[in-house]
Design a protein around this motif. Structure first.
Motif, PDB file in Angstrom:
ATOM      1  N   SER A 229      39.844  79.405  70.651  1.00 26.31           N
ATOM      2  CA  SER A 229      39.285  79.130  69.323  1.00 26.31           C
ATOM      3  C   SER A 229      40.215  79.591  68.210  1.00 26.31           C
ATOM      4  O   SER A 229      40.203  79.051  67.105  1.00 26.31           O
ATOM      5  CB  SER A 229      37.920  79.810  69.166  1.00 26.31           C
ATOM      6  OG  SER A 229      38.050  81.223  69.203  1.00 26.31           O
ATOM      7  N   ASN A 230      41.048  80.573  68.513  1.00 30.96           N
ATOM      8  CA  ASN A 230      41.979  81.071  67.502  1.00 30.96           C
ATOM      9  C   ASN A 230      42.993  80.020  67.067  1.00 30.96           C
ATOM     10  O   ASN A 230      43.543  80.084  65.973  1.00 30.96           O
ATOM     11  CB  ASN A 230      42.718  82.308  68.022  1.00 30.96           C
ATOM     12  CG  ASN A 230      41.828  83.540  68.066  1.00 30.96           C
ATOM     13  OD1 ASN A 230      40.784  83.575  67.421  1.00 30.96           O
ATOM     14  ND2 ASN A 230      42.227  84.529  68.834  1.00 30.96           N
ATOM     15  N   TYR A 231      43.238  79.049  67.925  1.00 30.01           N
ATOM     16  CA  TYR A 231      44.194  77.999  67.590  1.00 30.01           C
ATOM     17  C   TYR A 231      43.663  77.070  66.498  1.00 30.01           C
ATOM     18  O   TYR A 231      44.438  76.381  65.833  1.00 30.01           O
ATOM     19  CB  TYR A 231      44.544  77.179  68.829  1.00 30.01           C
ATOM     20  CG  TYR A 231      45.533  77.872  69.746  1.00 30.01           C
ATOM     21  CD1 TYR A 231      46.894  77.825  69.487  1.00 30.01           C
ATOM     22  CD2 TYR A 231      45.102  78.579  70.863  1.00 30.01           C
ATOM     23  CE1 TYR A 231      47.807  78.458  70.314  1.00 30.01           C
ATOM     24  CE2 TYR A 231      46.000  79.222  71.702  1.00 30.01           C
ATOM     25  CZ  TYR A 231      47.349  79.160  71.424  1.00 30.01           C
ATOM     26  OH  TYR A 231      48.245  79.794  72.231  1.00 30.01           O
ATOM     27  N   LEU A 232      42.354  77.047  66.335  1.00 30.18           N
ATOM     28  CA  LEU A 232      41.761  76.149  65.341  1.00 30.18           C
ATOM     29  C   LEU A 232      42.170  76.519  63.915  1.00 30.18           C
ATOM     30  O   LEU A 232      42.169  75.666  63.031  1.00 30.18           O
ATOM     31  CB  LEU A 232      40.236  76.161  65.465  1.00 30.18           C
ATOM     32  CG  LEU A 232      39.674  75.656  66.801  1.00 30.18           C
ATOM     33  CD1 LEU A 232      38.150  75.772  66.813  1.00 30.18           C
ATOM     34  CD2 LEU A 232      40.097  74.215  67.058  1.00 30.18           C
ATOM     35  N   GLN A 233      42.522  77.782  63.708  1.00 30.55           N
ATOM     36  CA  GLN A 233      42.884  78.219  62.353  1.00 30.55           C
ATOM     37  C   GLN A 233      44.129  77.502  61.832  1.00 30.55           C
ATOM     38  O   GLN A 233      44.292  77.321  60.628  1.00 30.55           O
ATOM     39  CB  GLN A 233      43.128  79.722  62.346  1.00 30.55           C
ATOM     40  CG  GLN A 233      44.330  80.158  63.178  1.00 30.55           C
ATOM     41  CD  GLN A 233      44.521  81.658  63.213  1.00 30.55           C
ATOM     42  OE1 GLN A 233      44.592  82.304  62.167  1.00 30.55           O
ATOM     43  NE2 GLN A 233      44.594  82.226  64.403  1.00 30.55           N
ATOM     44  N   PHE A 234      44.994  77.070  62.744  1.00 26.37           N
ATOM     45  CA  PHE A 234      46.233  76.427  62.320  1.00 26.37           C
ATOM     46  C   PHE A 234      45.988  75.059  61.692  1.00 26.37           C
ATOM     47  O   PHE A 234      46.796  74.577  60.906  1.00 26.37           O
ATOM     48  CB  PHE A 234      47.190  76.299  63.506  1.00 26.37           C
ATOM     49  CG  PHE A 234      47.661  77.623  64.029  1.00 26.37           C
ATOM     50  CD1 PHE A 234      48.636  78.342  63.356  1.00 26.37           C
ATOM     51  CD2 PHE A 234      47.111  78.161  65.178  1.00 26.37           C
ATOM     52  CE1 PHE A 234      49.066  79.571  63.822  1.00 26.37           C
ATOM     53  CE2 PHE A 234      47.538  79.384  65.658  1.00 26.37           C
ATOM     54  CZ  PHE A 234      48.512  80.104  64.978  1.00 26.37           C
ATOM     55  N   PHE A 235      44.872  74.434  62.053  1.00 29.31           N
ATOM     56  CA  PHE A 235      44.566  73.114  61.504  1.00 29.31           C
ATOM     57  C   PHE A 235      44.050  73.203  60.061  1.00 29.31           C
ATOM     58  O   PHE A 235      43.861  72.183  59.408  1.00 29.31           O
ATOM     59  CB  PHE A 235      43.561  72.396  62.402  1.00 29.31           C
ATOM     60  CG  PHE A 235      44.126  72.043  63.754  1.00 29.31           C
ATOM     61  CD1 PHE A 235      44.923  70.922  63.908  1.00 29.31           C
ATOM     62  CD2 PHE A 235      43.891  72.854  64.854  1.00 29.31           C
ATOM     63  CE1 PHE A 235      45.468  70.598  65.141  1.00 29.31           C
ATOM     64  CE2 PHE A 235      44.432  72.546  66.095  1.00 29.31           C
ATOM     65  CZ  PHE A 235      45.219  71.423  66.245  1.00 29.31           C
ATOM     66  N   LYS A 236      43.846  74.422  59.583  1.00 23.79           N
ATOM     67  CA  LYS A 236      43.468  74.614  58.184  1.00 23.79           C
ATOM     68  C   LYS A 236      44.702  74.580  57.274  1.00 23.79           C
ATOM     69  O   LYS A 236      44.565  74.435  56.065  1.00 23.79           O
ATOM     70  CB  LYS A 236      42.735  75.946  58.017  1.00 23.79           C
ATOM     71  CG  LYS A 236      41.412  76.032  58.780  1.00 23.79           C
ATOM     72  CD  LYS A 236      40.766  77.395  58.600  1.00 23.79           C
ATOM     73  CE  LYS A 236      39.467  77.501  59.375  1.00 23.79           C
ATOM     74  NZ  LYS A 236      38.847  78.849  59.239  1.00 23.79           N
ATOM     75  N   SER A 237      45.863  74.735  57.881  1.00 20.82           N
ATOM     76  CA  SER A 237      47.114  74.707  57.111  1.00 20.82           C
ATOM     77  C   SER A 237      47.668  73.283  57.112  1.00 20.82           C
ATOM     78  O   SER A 237      48.152  72.782  58.136  1.00 20.82           O
ATOM     79  CB  SER A 237      48.140  75.667  57.736  1.00 20.82           C
ATOM     80  OG  SER A 237      49.413  75.466  57.166  1.00 20.82           O
ATOM     81  N   LYS A 238      47.605  72.637  55.983  1.00 23.05           N
ATOM     82  CA  LYS A 238      48.099  71.259  55.888  1.00 23.05           C
ATOM     83  C   LYS A 238      49.590  71.176  56.172  1.00 23.05           C
ATOM     84  O   LYS A 238      50.051  70.251  56.849  1.00 23.05           O
ATOM     85  CB  LYS A 238      47.792  70.693  54.499  1.00 23.05           C
ATOM     86  CG  LYS A 238      46.321  70.461  54.229  1.00 23.05           C
ATOM     87  CD  LYS A 238      46.118  69.852  52.852  1.00 23.05           C
ATOM     88  CE  LYS A 238      44.643  69.598  52.582  1.00 23.05           C
ATOM     89  NZ  LYS A 238      44.431  69.004  51.226  1.00 23.05           N
TER      90      LYS A 238
END
Length: 213
Positions: free
Chosen positions: A12-21
């Motif tokens: 789930s921690n990988y999902l944070q990267f998709f917040k960075s355009k």
């Protein structure tokens, strides 16, 4: 149970990267460029065999050597240029990558139009050298976007994206297009993937605001 819970949290921690355009755009840009490189690496020996009467072994040797030389040259030049430009703008790594994609496209297209094998090899070599400008610049851009706590995860996700959407599928897609139409069109389509690569890289540069993750 404890191990499963840890794995879920880690995933789930990988999902944070998709917040960075900028991270997403940069990864997509590299994936499109890798689509081109992967497709060319797989099919150019066959291309030179069919259109220039090279033996498969000779074509493979020529193109393999070309990748090594252009990859080394592009990586060194890209790193040097990025380090020089970073003194003037924080978006230097994005600009160098974008420059490489944009300049590679016309040289690759000219290579496809060449009637001479030697001239075609030269133009393809120049094109790939420009694409490989991204090697050092791309990694440096990821470092700029991420904090040290998540940087290894960022590189892991970036590698997954560029291969999953790039060279893992491009040889198969180019092969299908070649069977349906012809290899010349298939290689042309692989080359024009540098257009979305350039667009995504431009978008990454515009959305970059410094360390985001």
């Amino acid at each position: 149970k404890i191990e499963n819970k840890k794995e879920q949290v880690k995933f789930s921690n990988y999902l944070q990267f998709f917040k960075s355009k900028s991270f997403v755009y940069l990864s997509l840009a590299s994936a499109m460029a890798t689509f081109t490189l992967g497709g060319l690496a797989a099919w150019m020996p066959t291309y030179f065999n069919r259109f220039f009467n090279f033996s498969v072994a000779k074509a493979g040797t020529y193109f393999g050597t070309l990748i090594i030389i252009s990859g080394t040259l592009g990586a060194i030049c890209g790193g040097f240029l990025a380090d020089k430009l970073i003194k003037k703008t924080k978006r230097a790594y994005f600009y160098i990558t974008l420059l490489g994609y944009a300049l590679a496209l016309p040289f690759a297209l000219i290579g496809l139009l060449c009637a001479s094998a030697n001239i075609a090899i030269i133009f393809f070599g120049i094109a790939m050298s420009f694409v490989f400008l991204q090697t050092g610049a791309l990694n440096s851009a990821i470092i700029d976007i991420t904090s040290i706590k998540v940087r290894s995860m960022a590189f892991a996700l970036n590698i997954f994206i560029i291969h999953a959407l790039g060279d893992a599928i491009s040889p198969m897609i180019i092969g299908h297009i070649s069977e349906m139409f012809n290899l010349h069109l298939a290689v042309f389509i692989a080359v024009i993937f540098l257009i979305p690569a350039s667009i995504f890289c431009f978008m990454a540069s515009k959305t970059f605001k410094g360390q985001e993750i």
